[in-house]
Design a protein around this motif. Structure first.
Motif, mmCIF file in Angstrom:
data_model
loop_
_atom_site.group_PDB
_atom_site.id
_atom_site.type_symbol
_atom_site.label_atom_id
_atom_site.label_comp_id
_atom_site.label_asym_id
_atom_site.label_seq_id
_atom_site.Cartn_x
_atom_site.Cartn_y
_atom_site.Cartn_z
ATOM 1 N N ALA A 94 40.102 42.464 37.803
ATOM 2 C CA ALA A 94 39.563 42.165 39.139
ATOM 3 C C ALA A 94 40.285 43.000 40.192
ATOM 4 C CB ALA A 94 39.710 40.676 39.440
ATOM 5 N N PHE A 95 41.605 43.168 39.996
ATOM 6 C CA PHE A 95 42.396 43.983 40.923
ATOM 7 C C PHE A 95 41.900 45.430 40.910
ATOM 8 C CE2 PHE A 95 46.151 46.805 41.459
ATOM 9 C CZ PHE A 95 46.392 46.553 42.806
ATOM 10 N N ALA A 128 42.779 39.214 35.598
ATOM 11 C CA ALA A 128 43.337 39.374 36.948
ATOM 12 C C ALA A 128 43.534 40.850 37.262
ATOM 13 C CB ALA A 128 44.674 38.626 37.051
ATOM 14 N N GLN A 163 48.026 37.667 46.323
ATOM 15 C CA GLN A 163 47.884 38.163 44.949
ATOM 16 C C GLN A 163 47.619 39.670 44.833
ATOM 17 O OE1 GLN A 163 44.950 36.047 42.692
ATOM 18 N NE2 GLN A 163 43.343 36.186 44.219
ATOM 19 N N ASN A 164 46.976 40.299 45.812
ATOM 20 C CA ASN A 164 46.746 41.741 45.695
ATOM 21 C C ASN A 164 48.043 42.542 45.767
ATOM 22 O OD1 ASN A 164 43.920 42.599 45.322
ATOM 23 N ND2 ASN A 164 43.581 41.233 47.067
ATOM 24 N N VAL A 219 43.639 31.177 42.747
ATOM 25 C CA VAL A 219 44.298 32.463 42.485
ATOM 26 C C VAL A 219 44.569 32.581 40.988
ATOM 27 C CG1 VAL A 219 45.403 32.846 44.712
ATOM 28 C CG2 VAL A 219 46.524 31.368 43.034
ATOM 29 N N HIS A 220 44.776 33.823 40.523
ATOM 30 C CA HIS A 220 45.002 34.034 39.093
ATOM 31 C C HIS A 220 46.354 33.517 38.625
ATOM 32 C CE1 HIS A 220 41.434 36.160 37.646
ATOM 33 N NE2 HIS A 220 41.299 36.503 38.923
ATOM 34 N N ASP A 262 38.177 43.381 43.440
ATOM 35 C CA ASP A 262 37.374 42.178 43.481
ATOM 36 C C ASP A 262 38.279 40.942 43.533
ATOM 37 O OD1 ASP A 262 35.050 40.796 43.469
ATOM 38 O OD2 ASP A 262 34.807 40.800 41.281
ATOM 39 N N LEU A 263 39.491 41.158 44.041
ATOM 40 C CA LEU A 263 40.469 40.074 44.065
ATOM 41 C C LEU A 263 40.661 39.626 45.508
ATOM 42 C CD1 LEU A 263 42.156 38.827 41.782
ATOM 43 C CD2 LEU A 263 43.975 40.418 42.344
ATOM 44 N N ASP A 280 42.266 37.944 48.810
ATOM 45 C CA ASP A 280 43.514 37.386 49.328
ATOM 46 C C ASP A 280 43.112 36.185 50.159
ATOM 47 O OD1 ASP A 280 45.528 38.879 48.233
ATOM 48 O OD2 ASP A 280 45.532 40.374 49.833
ATOM 49 N N GLN A 332 38.656 30.583 33.183
ATOM 50 C CA GLN A 332 39.171 31.959 33.339
ATOM 51 C C GLN A 332 39.920 32.455 32.110
ATOM 52 O OE1 GLN A 332 41.663 32.005 36.833
ATOM 53 N NE2 GLN A 332 39.992 32.507 38.226
#
Ligand code: PLP
Length: 454
Positions: A426-427, A423, A364-365, A334-335, A431-432, A434, A166
């Motif tokens: 993607a948010f 990250a 993470q969102n 997770v990022h 596309d993130l 949970d 990543q």
């Protein structure tokens, strides 16, 4: 006129680190040996860590002097600023006063070099040639490669495979500072080969990478192992953050009601919080709230249990009493890679058990959404790890809006997110995921805890 930042002169850099265990009524219990589970002595740790750091690990001294050469290295970027987040307060329309300590000013961009330069100094004094280490998001590896080249040493980094994929630019930064980086699990160690054989598609974990780094260190002449979080001496080195912030809050004429940090192994949060907590432990600031914020993907403090566990997957490192989701637990990718450690610093866990501090966890969102509102107001794009602390500050500021109280909130802005823009991307693309926590996976991992004799 609004004052936005509080700066200290170089000569105000702290000269001593603060050791919180000296002020704890019940410090965390001593470590156990990974194989025998008996009490661990300094000799057991000697092949792994530099001797001076082992002494700091068990020290009961309240103040420990920062060597001149370490102070000198820290002055490359310290003292770091405290900001008054006046623009964010306005955007949130909250009566709370929000401050943050900004650790993104270090060359690698986080708080981590605060301990890296100290560890390299002691290793060099001991005549070592290099360090082996693990890295999750790549922040710790960057910090150690930066510090080893400063002290003319070598650095071997085992980087968790998911982060290696990543965050390729973190690897390039480490290599630019002269480090040698391999994805973990690797085929360079027995521990890595065993894991790869069992699951060739594994995304890796910090626990596995730690096992590989320890194995590499003890099998290579002139090398020892360096750890970037969790243990007492790392938290000790990070207290420069809070010691500076105590002075800066005095300059601001405010005292925090709430201090906040995100917690992977707990070092940046403890670094900010412990020098303030001192006044709570001695009874002068009884109402101070201290909040450690973790990821729901690896919820050691909020969903784990308080028990002895191995610090690493291959059970080669010390066994410590801590909140853990089990050394076998492999968290979702997770990022916030720096928040994917299965345990937590033993001193934080003891303070949590004794109800001197609090813990909470976020998805993470929600944290990236708040980090974006922070970036729009304050400008700084923070690391996904840091975003957890930003979210807690946001929730407390919103609680003030509800109640009309104007509390003073101070959080540690532990690092920038310039290598973590994937990250944010993607948010933005929604596309993130949970990740739904796999309770069964935790229970399975917890069943493998050591049976430590009383
Ligand atoms: C590594 C890292 C963390 C998590 O580690 P701690 O030891 O808990 O501080 C948090 N924020 C940033 C920016 C990091 O690099």
């Amino acid at each position: 006129m609004t004052q936005y930042k509080y700066l200290l002169d170089e000569k105000e850099l702290p000269t001593h680190w603060y050791n919180v265990t000296a002020d704890m009524e019940q410090p965390p219990p001593p470590y156990r040996h990974p194989a025998t589970l008996e009490l661990l002595g300094p000799d057991d740790l000697a092949p792994v860590f530099p001797m001076a750091l082992i002494e700091q690990e068990v020290s009961q001294e309240r103040w420990i002097e920062i060597p001149d050469q370490v102070q000198d290295a820290l002055k490359m970027w310290r003292p770091s600023p405290v900001y008054h987040a006046a623009r964010w307060e306005e955007a949130l329309d909250t009566p709370a006063k929000i401050y943050y300590k900004w650790e993104g000013v270090s060359p690698p961009g986080s708080h981590k070099p605060n301990t890296a330069v100290a560890q390299c100094y002691y290793a060099k004094e001991e005549g070592l040639k290099g360090f082996a280490t693990e890295t999750g998001a790549g922040q710790w590896g960057s910090a150690l490669c930066f510090a080893t080249q400063l002290f003319e040493m070598e650095c071997k980094v085992f980087m968790v495979t998911i982060s290696y994929q990543q965050k390729p630019y973190r690897r390039v930064a480490m290599e630019t500072w002269g480090g040698s980086v391999v994805p973990s699990p690797s085929s360079e160690t027995n521990a890595g080969r065993a894991i790869l054989e069992a699951d060739p598609e594994t995304t890796g974990s910090l626990g596995i990478a730690i096992s590989e780094a320890i194995e590499y260190a003890v099998t290579h002449e002139g090398f020892k192992y360096s750890l970037g979080s969790v243990v007492n001496f790392v938290l000790l080195h990070q207290t420069v953050i809070g010691l500076e912030a105590v002075k800066q809050m005095e300059m601001a004429g405010d005292y925090p009601d709430i201090v906040i940090g995100c917690a992977g192994g707990g070092s940046n949060a403890a670094g900010l919080i412990y020098p303030f907590l001192r006044a709570k432990l001695d009874g002068t600031k009884q109402d101070l709230r201290a909040i450690f914020v973790e990821s729901t993907a690896c919820p050691s403090m909020t969903r784990g249990i308080y028990a002895f566990d191995w610090g690493d997957t291959a059970k080669t490192g010390p066994v410590a009493k801590m909140h853990t989701v089990g050394h076998d637990f492999i968290p979702a990718p997770v990022h916030a890679g720096g928040l994917r450690y299965h345990g937590m610093a033993p001193s934080i866990c003891a303070l949590l058990e004794q109800e001197h501090v609090e813990a909470r966890a976020y998805h993470q969102n929600e944290v990236l959404g708040v980090a974006e509102s922070f970036a729009k107001a304050e400008g700084f794009i923070v690391a996904p790890e840091t975003a957890h602390a930003v979210k807690a500050a946001y929730d407390e500021a919103m609680a003030c809006k509800e109640s009309g109280e104007s509390k003073v909130i101070l959080f540690n802005n532990s690092g920038h997110g310039h290598f973590d823009l994937g990250a944010y991307d993607a948010f933005h693309r929604k596309d993130l995921p949970d990740f739904k926590l796999d309770e069964e996976a935790i229970q399975k991992a917890l069943a493998e805890l050591p049976k430590v004799p009383a």
